[in-house]
Enzyme design. Structure first.
Site, PDB file in Angstrom:
ATOM      1  N   ASP A   1      69.801  48.394  68.104  1.00 23.11           N
ATOM      2  CA  ASP A   1      69.804  47.449  67.143  1.00 23.11           C
ATOM      3  C   ASP A   1      71.147  47.001  66.914  1.00 23.11           C
ATOM      4  O   ASP A   1      71.869  47.591  65.991  1.00 23.11           O
ATOM      5  CB  ASP A   1      69.018  48.205  65.969  1.00 23.11           C
ATOM      6  CG  ASP A   1      68.967  47.398  64.714  1.00 23.11           C
ATOM      7  OD1 ASP A   1      69.418  46.290  64.688  1.00 23.11           O
ATOM      8  OD2 ASP A   1      68.732  47.755  63.583  1.00 23.11           O
TER       9      ASP A   1
ATOM     10  N   TYR B   1      73.800  51.495  67.154  1.00 24.72           N
ATOM     11  CA  TYR B   1      73.299  50.959  65.726  1.00 24.72           C
ATOM     12  C   TYR B   1      74.175  50.163  65.129  1.00 24.72           C
ATOM     13  O   TYR B   1      75.208  50.768  64.284  1.00 24.72           O
ATOM     14  CB  TYR B   1      72.614  51.905  65.143  1.00 24.72           C
ATOM     15  CG  TYR B   1      72.240  51.410  63.669  1.00 24.72           C
ATOM     16  CD1 TYR B   1      71.360  50.600  63.461  1.00 24.72           C
ATOM     17  CD2 TYR B   1      72.702  52.128  62.653  1.00 24.72           C
ATOM     18  CE1 TYR B   1      70.917  50.018  62.233  1.00 24.72           C
ATOM     19  CE2 TYR B   1      72.135  51.692  61.321  1.00 24.72           C
ATOM     20  CZ  TYR B   1      71.317  50.817  61.055  1.00 24.72           C
ATOM     21  OH  TYR B   1      70.863  50.353  60.013  1.00 24.72           O
TER      22      TYR B   1
ATOM     23  N   GLU C   1      68.676  54.589  63.768  1.00 21.93           N
ATOM     24  CA  GLU C   1      68.449  55.183  62.509  1.00 21.93           C
ATOM     25  C   GLU C   1      67.383  56.136  62.547  1.00 21.93           C
ATOM     26  O   GLU C   1      66.309  56.184  61.897  1.00 21.93           O
ATOM     27  CB  GLU C   1      67.599  53.963  61.686  1.00 21.93           C
ATOM     28  CG  GLU C   1      68.605  52.680  60.926  1.00 21.93           C
ATOM     29  CD  GLU C   1      67.857  52.045  59.891  1.00 21.93           C
ATOM     30  OE1 GLU C   1      68.158  52.653  58.754  1.00 21.93           O
ATOM     31  OE2 GLU C   1      67.299  51.041  60.057  1.00 21.93           O
TER      32      GLU C   1
ATOM     33  N   HIS D   1      61.166  47.381  62.979  1.00 20.73           N
ATOM     34  CA  HIS D   1      61.492  47.090  64.273  1.00 20.73           C
ATOM     35  C   HIS D   1      60.334  47.452  65.131  1.00 20.73           C
ATOM     36  O   HIS D   1      59.437  48.395  65.018  1.00 20.73           O
ATOM     37  CB  HIS D   1      62.642  47.618  64.591  1.00 20.73           C
ATOM     38  CG  HIS D   1      63.919  47.160  63.831  1.00 20.73           C
ATOM     39  ND1 HIS D   1      65.081  46.565  64.417  1.00 20.73           N
ATOM     40  CD2 HIS D   1      64.590  47.526  62.803  1.00 20.73           C
ATOM     41  CE1 HIS D   1      65.712  46.451  63.465  1.00 20.73           C
ATOM     42  NE2 HIS D   1      65.631  46.964  62.343  1.00 20.73           N
TER      43      HIS D   1
ATOM     44  N   ASN E   1      71.592  44.263  65.032  1.00 14.97           N
ATOM     45  CA  ASN E   1      71.356  43.681  63.644  1.00 14.97           C
ATOM     46  C   ASN E   1      71.852  42.223  63.830  1.00 14.97           C
ATOM     47  O   ASN E   1      72.501  41.506  62.710  1.00 14.97           O
ATOM     48  CB  ASN E   1      72.122  44.361  62.812  1.00 14.97           C
ATOM     49  CG  ASN E   1      71.146  45.223  62.138  1.00 14.97           C
ATOM     50  OD1 ASN E   1      70.146  44.777  61.542  1.00 14.97           O
ATOM     51  ND2 ASN E   1      71.661  46.735  61.861  1.00 14.97           N
TER      52      ASN E   1
ATOM     53  N   ASN F   1      64.569  50.925  66.881  1.00 12.87           N
ATOM     54  CA  ASN F   1      64.699  51.423  65.650  1.00 12.87           C
ATOM     55  C   ASN F   1      63.799  52.089  64.681  1.00 12.87           C
ATOM     56  O   ASN F   1      62.731  51.267  64.491  1.00 12.87           O
ATOM     57  CB  ASN F   1      65.436  50.284  64.855  1.00 12.87           C
ATOM     58  CG  ASN F   1      66.021  50.800  63.274  1.00 12.87           C
ATOM     59  OD1 ASN F   1      65.368  51.591  62.753  1.00 12.87           O
ATOM     60  ND2 ASN F   1      67.021  50.165  62.783  1.00 12.87           N
TER      61      ASN F   1
END
Length: 283
Positions: free
Chosen positions: A170, A127, A52, A274, A172, A25
């Site tokens: 990612d 993501y 991102e 990250h 999350n 990320n």
């Protein structure tokens, strides 16, 4: 005297060159483009998946990325937030029929067919929504979006069990007890709440995915890929979470050779919160 029979020695099949897949990320590809050179020097990835990127497709810095050896690139971005990219030294082909997750068209996924010695590999770069600060579906639409996204990923994986496939990104969510600095203190913090960790585990199990990082680091050991910008001295406090993941299909799991978590990247100038992670496998 009979002639002695001669046999031709069998040639062993040539060993397949290892494939290095990294994910990061980057938190703005244009802002942190100079850091990609350091990543490439440290990890030498064949394929790099970014999240991102925060960059519309027409503004993506293709020239700078190509100079690092990534001749093949797929990008899906938008202005200011989200965005994913796959950068590869091997040929890749965009998958056209993957879902529009939650019907939002918000540039959170890229699927590709990656050229590999053993045959094409299906590669997915995700993501997952962060989910905001309140872990309540009714009070927080961002959290509801996150749970809906993961539920769609679970149904998608269940309908098409993974074969010669890799999923990175990612996500999350830090699903395991030792994927966070304090399991007890983070149980009500978004990214480690039970509803999220159970949902991500269902997604992983639905496709039969193998956790490539935990293949090398036992679940009893701490493993982080993210440290908050809020920490004055992130390394001293070490209050991290493992939000970045690499999953491989069971048929590729036996080819896993090594992994790397580039922790020093958290100290780079203008660092992302990250750090890059990478696995190497025979594919």
């Amino acid at each position: 005297m009979p002639e002695t029979a001669r046999t031709t020695p069998r040639r062993r099949p040539a060993a397949r060159a290892p494939l290095r897949i990294a994910t990061w990320n980057i938190n703005s590809v244009r802002l942190r483009l100079p850091l990609l050179r350091d990543l490439v020097a440290a990890l030498e990835p064949d394929v790099l998946c970014l999240q991102e990127t925060k960059c519309p497709d027409e503004a993506f810095p293709h020239e700078g990325v190509a100079a690092l050896g990534f001749a093949h690139r797929l990008v899906r971005g938008m202005k200011g937030y989200n965005g994913v990219a796959i950068l590869s030294k091997r040929p890749i082909l965009l998958r056209e029929d993957d879902p529009d997750w939650c019907g939002k068209g918000d540039c959170r996924h890229l699927g590709a067919a990656l050229d590999a010695p053993g045959g094409p590999i299906e590669l997915h770069n995700f993501y997952v929504p962060a989910g905001g600060d309140i872990p309540d579906r009714a009070q927080n639409p961002k959290f509801a979006h996150k749970l809906d996204f993961v539920a769609e990923g679970t149904a998608w994986s269940a309908a098409r069990p993974a074969r010669r496939a890799i999923l990175v990104g990612d996500l999350n969510i830090a699903p395991l007890e030792h994927d966070v600095w304090s399991h007890r203190q983070l149980l009500d913090v978004v990214s480690h709440t039970p509803v999220e960790t159970e949902a991500l585990t269902r997604w992983q199990q639905a496709g039969g995915w193998h956790d490539a990082l935990r293949h090398f680091v036992p679940p009893t050991e701490k493993l982080y890929t993210w440290w908050s910008y809020r920490a004055r001295d992130w390394r001293a406090t070490d209050r991290g979470r493992r939000l970045d993941h690499i999953w491989v299909s069971p048929d590729l799991a036996g080819g896993l050779r090594r992994h790397a978590v580039l922790k020093d990247a958290r100290d780079w100038p203008q660092a992302s919160d990250h750090v890059p992670v990478m696995v190497e496998l025979a594919a």
